[in-house]
Design a protein around this motif. Structure first.
Motif, PDB file in Angstrom:
ATOM      1  N   ALA A  36       0.847  -1.192   0.000  1.00 47.98           N
ATOM      2  CA  ALA A  36       0.000   0.000   0.000  1.00 47.98           C
ATOM      3  C   ALA A  36       0.888   1.249   0.000  1.00 47.98           C
ATOM      4  O   ALA A  36       1.000   1.964   0.992  1.00 47.98           O
ATOM      5  N   ALA A  37       1.544   1.461  -1.117  1.00 45.68           N
ATOM      6  CA  ALA A  37       2.445   2.609  -1.282  1.00 45.68           C
ATOM      7  C   ALA A  37       2.647   2.819  -2.771  1.00 45.68           C
ATOM      8  O   ALA A  37       2.460   1.893  -3.569  1.00 45.68           O
ATOM      9  N   PRO A  38       3.049   4.026  -3.163  1.00 46.95           N
ATOM     10  CA  PRO A  38       3.328   4.261  -4.584  1.00 46.95           C
ATOM     11  C   PRO A  38       4.443   3.341  -5.087  1.00 46.95           C
ATOM     12  O   PRO A  38       5.401   3.048  -4.366  1.00 46.95           O
ATOM     13  N   ALA A  39       4.315   2.903  -6.334  1.00 45.24           N
ATOM     14  CA  ALA A  39       5.317   2.014  -6.936  1.00 45.24           C
ATOM     15  C   ALA A  39       6.708   2.627  -6.867  1.00 45.24           C
ATOM     16  O   ALA A  39       7.692   1.920  -6.638  1.00 45.24           O
ATOM     17  N   ALA A 114      12.744   1.393 -14.368  1.00 41.85           N
ATOM     18  CA  ALA A 114      11.945   1.920 -13.265  1.00 41.85           C
ATOM     19  C   ALA A 114      10.469   1.895 -13.638  1.00 41.85           C
ATOM     20  O   ALA A 114      10.116   1.945 -14.819  1.00 41.85           O
ATOM     21  N   PRO A 115       9.593   1.842 -12.632  1.00 39.52           N
ATOM     22  CA  PRO A 115       8.165   1.920 -12.934  1.00 39.52           C
ATOM     23  C   PRO A 115       7.831   3.283 -13.546  1.00 39.52           C
ATOM     24  O   PRO A 115       8.469   4.285 -13.230  1.00 39.52           O
ATOM     25  N   ASN A 116       6.839   3.303 -14.406  1.00 41.39           N
ATOM     26  CA  ASN A 116       6.434   4.539 -15.060  1.00 41.39           C
ATOM     27  C   ASN A 116       4.972   4.806 -14.710  1.00 41.39           C
ATOM     28  O   ASN A 116       4.077   4.117 -15.202  1.00 41.39           O
ATOM     29  N   ALA A 117       4.738   5.815 -13.859  1.00 46.04           N
ATOM     30  CA  ALA A 117       3.377   6.130 -13.407  1.00 46.04           C
ATOM     31  C   ALA A 117       2.490   6.600 -14.562  1.00 46.04           C
ATOM     32  O   ALA A 117       1.287   6.343 -14.563  1.00 46.04           O
ATOM     33  N   GLU A 118       3.082   7.265 -15.544  1.00 42.07           N
ATOM     34  CA  GLU A 118       2.287   7.783 -16.668  1.00 42.07           C
ATOM     35  C   GLU A 118       1.754   6.664 -17.556  1.00 42.07           C
ATOM     36  O   GLU A 118       0.609   6.698 -17.992  1.00 42.07           O
ATOM     37  N   THR A 119       2.579   5.671 -17.840  1.00 45.35           N
ATOM     38  CA  THR A 119       2.161   4.585 -18.727  1.00 45.35           C
ATOM     39  C   THR A 119       1.642   3.369 -17.969  1.00 45.35           C
ATOM     40  O   THR A 119       1.038   2.483 -18.560  1.00 45.35           O
TER      41      THR A 119
END
Length: 187
Positions: A36-39, A114-119
């Motif tokens: 339960a946290a941002p990637a 890295a994770p990409n929040a936009e995609t």
């Protein structure tokens, strides 16, 4: 560990690694946890080996001995990146309070995104045995990649017999401790 029924295999034991097929695995070890946290926060914790002593009782210490962007006489960063060469100093019985010798494994980061929040693209880091590391095995004897699927060669059967159950437990502990740390429960 909380898992979702939407995951076909929450332990990731049916996923291929970049160079190894899951169907060829002699020993497959994997775990997953929903955090339960941002990637990005999970990613930053995972790639910063200086935080590992605070949350990772299985691999509480990592020695980074080579980074692609590090000058020869400089101290390498504890932040993992593509091409990082390191030694994991694992505790094969991480729940024990008794002193124990570490099991050292030379590894190299082979894939890094890295994770990409936009995609919505997930982060992915893959480390594998570094055949040039001290005390490393020949790839004809043992191949290990990030999902900790141990494949190729007769030595994999020995590792499975000696450490299979313990590795299952330790990688489950790894993700549980990462989850607690990132969610603020382990501080």
């Amino acid at each position: 560990m909380s898992t979702s029924t939407s995951l076909p295999n929450p332990q990731n034991s049916d996923r291929d690694t970049p160079t190894l097929k899951a169907t060829d695995a002699i020993l497959k070890v994997g775990s997953s946890a929903f955090v339960a946290a941002p990637a990005q926060k999970v990613w930053e914790t995972l790639i910063d080996t200086s935080t590992w002593p605070e949350w990772n009782s299985f691999v509480p210490r990592v020695t980074v001995y080579s980074q692609p962007d590090c000058a020869p006489n400089d101290t390498p960063s504890p932040i993992l990146q593509l091409g990082t060469k390191m030694t994991f100093h694992a505790r094969m019985d991480p729940t024990s309070s008794k002193p124990q010798k570490s099991t050292d494994t030379g590894l190299m980061v082979k894939e890094f995104s890295a994770p990409n929040a936009e995609t919505g693209a997930p982060g992915r880091i893959v480390w594998a045995f570094d055949p040039d590391a001290p005390s490393s095995f020949s790839p004809s004897l043992l191949v290990v990649e990030r999902e900790h699927e141990i494949l190729v060669g007769w030595l994999a059967y020995v590792v499975k017999w000696m450490y299979g159950k313990k590795l299952d437990e330790n990688f489950e502990l790894w993700v549980v401790e990462l989850k607690k740390f990132v969610e603020g429960e382990g501080n």
